[in-house]
Write a protein that holds these residues in place. Sequence first.
Motif, PDB file in Angstrom:
ATOM      1  N   GLN A 176      38.814  63.575 -15.372  1.00  0.00           N
ATOM      2  CA  GLN A 176      38.907  62.157 -15.704  1.00  0.00           C
ATOM      3  C   GLN A 176      39.593  62.002 -17.050  1.00  0.00           C
ATOM      4  OE1 GLN A 176      34.563  61.819 -15.066  1.00  0.00           O
ATOM      5  NE2 GLN A 176      35.004  59.858 -14.079  1.00  0.00           N
ATOM      6  N   GLU A 188      37.984  56.740 -18.262  1.00  0.00           N
ATOM      7  CA  GLU A 188      37.016  56.901 -17.174  1.00  0.00           C
ATOM      8  C   GLU A 188      35.906  57.878 -17.557  1.00  0.00           C
ATOM      9  OE1 GLU A 188      40.340  54.884 -15.805  1.00  0.00           O
ATOM     10  OE2 GLU A 188      40.385  56.913 -16.656  1.00  0.00           O
ATOM     11  N   LYS A 248      44.785  62.128  -7.404  1.00  0.00           N
ATOM     12  CA  LYS A 248      44.210  60.906  -7.954  1.00  0.00           C
ATOM     13  C   LYS A 248      43.467  60.134  -6.875  1.00  0.00           C
ATOM     14  CE  LYS A 248      45.354  56.989 -10.940  1.00  0.00           C
ATOM     15  NZ  LYS A 248      44.369  56.093 -10.350  1.00  0.00           N
ATOM     16  N   ILE A 249      42.339  59.583  -7.244  1.00  0.00           N
ATOM     17  CA  ILE A 249      41.577  58.728  -6.340  1.00  0.00           C
ATOM     18  C   ILE A 249      41.900  57.288  -6.709  1.00  0.00           C
ATOM     19  CG2 ILE A 249      39.279  58.107  -5.487  1.00  0.00           C
ATOM     20  CD1 ILE A 249      38.344  60.860  -6.334  1.00  0.00           C
ATOM     21  N   ASP A 250      42.429  56.547  -5.781  1.00  0.00           N
ATOM     22  CA  ASP A 250      42.846  55.172  -6.045  1.00  0.00           C
ATOM     23  C   ASP A 250      41.765  54.194  -5.590  1.00  0.00           C
ATOM     24  OD1 ASP A 250      45.454  55.771  -7.070  1.00  0.00           O
ATOM     25  OD2 ASP A 250      46.073  56.241  -5.017  1.00  0.00           O
ATOM     26  N   ASP A 251      41.885  52.978  -6.095  1.00  0.00           N
ATOM     27  CA  ASP A 251      41.042  51.890  -5.585  1.00  0.00           C
ATOM     28  C   ASP A 251      41.411  51.634  -4.120  1.00  0.00           C
ATOM     29  OD1 ASP A 251      40.088  51.729  -8.174  1.00  0.00           O
ATOM     30  OD2 ASP A 251      41.367  50.039  -8.729  1.00  0.00           O
ATOM     31  N   LEU A 264      36.295  50.436  -6.562  1.00  0.00           N
ATOM     32  CA  LEU A 264      36.983  51.011  -7.714  1.00  0.00           C
ATOM     33  C   LEU A 264      36.913  52.537  -7.683  1.00  0.00           C
ATOM     34  CD1 LEU A 264      35.911  48.550 -10.567  1.00  0.00           C
ATOM     35  CD2 LEU A 264      37.949  48.506  -9.120  1.00  0.00           C
ATOM     36  N   SER A 277      39.097  54.534  -8.513  1.00  0.00           N
ATOM     37  CA  SER A 277      39.806  55.121  -9.652  1.00  0.00           C
ATOM     38  C   SER A 277      38.853  55.545 -10.765  1.00  0.00           C
ATOM     39  CB  SER A 277      40.834  54.137 -10.205  1.00  0.00           C
ATOM     40  OG  SER A 277      40.211  52.920 -10.593  1.00  0.00           O
ATOM     41  N   ARG A 278      37.626  55.029 -10.766  1.00  0.00           N
ATOM     42  CA  ARG A 278      36.657  55.446 -11.786  1.00  0.00           C
ATOM     43  C   ARG A 278      36.320  56.937 -11.664  1.00  0.00           C
ATOM     44  NH1 ARG A 278      33.952  50.787 -14.019  1.00  0.00           N
ATOM     45  NH2 ARG A 278      35.669  49.292 -14.247  1.00  0.00           N
ATOM     46  N   GLY A 312      38.515  59.290 -11.199  1.00  0.00           N
ATOM     47  CA  GLY A 312      39.597  60.091 -11.753  1.00  0.00           C
ATOM     48  C   GLY A 312      40.348  60.893 -10.715  1.00  0.00           C
ATOM     49  N   TYR A 313      40.497  62.191 -10.973  1.00  0.00           N
ATOM     50  CA  TYR A 313      41.230  63.107 -10.096  1.00  0.00           C
ATOM     51  C   TYR A 313      40.264  64.178  -9.582  1.00  0.00           C
ATOM     52  CZ  TYR A 313      45.351  61.153 -12.482  1.00  0.00           C
ATOM     53  OH  TYR A 313      46.300  60.310 -12.998  1.00  0.00           O
ATOM     54  N   ASP A 349      44.317  50.093 -15.659  1.00  0.00           N
ATOM     55  CA  ASP A 349      45.562  50.829 -15.413  1.00  0.00           C
ATOM     56  C   ASP A 349      46.731  50.314 -16.247  1.00  0.00           C
ATOM     57  OD1 ASP A 349      45.763  48.382 -14.199  1.00  0.00           O
ATOM     58  OD2 ASP A 349      46.504  49.154 -12.271  1.00  0.00           O
TER      59      ASP A 349
END
Length: 606
Positions: free
Chosen positions: A308, A312, A412-415, A424, A426-427, A429-430, A516
């Motif tokens: 992260q 995050e 990456k984890i997207d919304d 969400l 994206s919280r 991270g990867y 972002d």
Amino acid sequence: RSRTVLSAKRSLGSVIKLLTPSPRYTDEYNEWLQSIPHRIRSLVFLVKRFYKQEWGEDWRSKFSVDIVNGSPGNILQFMGRPVLGSYLRVGLQSDGTGWTHKLRQDFMPSRKVQWEDDISASVVVPASVLKGLNPNYKGVSVKFVENCEFRFFQRPDEAIHRGYDKQAEHDLSVPPVFASNFEPFERDGITDFVEDALAFTEYTDPVQKLLRAVEDDEDCKFFMVSSKPRIFEGAPSKNPRYLQTDPAQLFPIERYLADVGVRLFRQVPADEPVLHPINAVLPGRRNNPPDHKAGIRPLAVYGPIHYQELPELFMDFVSSLTGKSPSTTGAGSEGALTKGPFNALVPTTDLNNALLSYILTGYEGFTSAAGYIGPNYRVDHDVSLLIPEIWSRLDPHERDPEALISRGYFEKIDDFEHKGKKVLGSRLGYRMTRAFTTDYFGRVFDSPDNVFNDEMLKPELQGLDDYVDGINNIVETQQRVAKAYLEDGSVNGAIPPLQAILHIMAEGSYNGMEADAPEFRAMFDRDTVLASDWYKARLDACQAREIAYLEREMEYIERARNDGGETTERVTEALGFCKTELKKIRTDEYRKELIGTIGRDEIYQG
């Protein structure tokens, strides 16, 4: 083709990678690899491990088996000696049995020297003023941590299995012992332990000696055993505890050898200290599956390893959200920032210092899963203990987040939307991908592609509804915790990057910027921070505080001497030292030396 399997130009790790299916290989090659039985691959790795170039093509004669009842046996031998495999537990199956994987034949566990536990002191120092640092790390500032405790508060969960936790069995059998939540047995019950031959021999020697001593000591009234927690409400307590004396105090040779090894490798002169700054930050994150009867929401949305970025990562740190633990009544915010009686500082002070130290040093946070990976896979702390083994075998450039992401090792984890609502993601991270396991886990395992399946690498495959609820659980907790900072006004004591984090956690945006936004991400850039007025004010405050401290000390010494105190050589030296230091600290050169430190928190200025 220029490097055959047994070529000296190809390492064992390279052979493991070569024979492990990978998304980087063609479908045809992967299909061929999957057709090779595991026992054959393991045999190839074994031959590679022991092979010597002078054998040429004659490696077969070095390996054999015994003849049992006129037929070949099953135990492989190398040069007449049995070859034994080593295995590592990576988690637990649904029936409680261990879920193990074979280690490389040349695997040797890294020697871990524990430096600190819950309570420690730290300092951030510009690398330019230090000598003898590891040249492979390019941090402009580095952090040092020092333990403040003589005893560590341990919870030996695995001690319930006789002989498994050797350290806990030793600690709990050798006086002095401070323990809680272990069952006290009257001495009359010692026979049940000593005469149960099978169970007795499963204990390590310290426990066996303790039980024998109890048997021989007629004055003993009660005893306790490491494998027997206290019975509470009809069941063994899940929260046994004991105080463990700092191993560095009991076994100083380990720390000494670590220092000597580093001194020799870095060629540090004998009259200079060996420095051990932080080189990796690998927090463990406790997760739990849903428990609908107890009203506990899922918190098992993370894969084995996540990276992260600072915004995050610190959203997680601020909320201190933890999964259900045997030592707590449930999940929720539970950590240092939630223990007011033990920390008299305003929470933003700790967060300011921590966030600023990350920005200045450039440390990255890679978090590992503990407890559960998704609702179906229990891993306890096994993965958290595995990750340092992996990390100790990666070069610094291999751990670089930008390189890991660009090469497809972390995704990456997207919304995303679920049932018409934004989630969400994206919280988080990867997260680690299959490519990372196939390319890097071979440094520990024979079959790196089998350590984590797809459902572990992507927990949403275990159930999308629980996955979404787990992310919402995180986001809602972050919102609730951050709102408290806004409502009580402590957000005003936060440095600007932290203020932005708290507002985004609580309200979703900060000055029109969402998480972002490039302008928001730029607030965590080191050069941006160094050029900011608020950071310069922290350095000015630090310099002013040092000046005030020395002036106060000189005033105290002078007053004591004027009041009839004896003017000894020691007093004269102290006064001279203060004058010299004060002259130095008032200079612009000293002020420049502070660049790269965290300075002094603004709330304590004035």
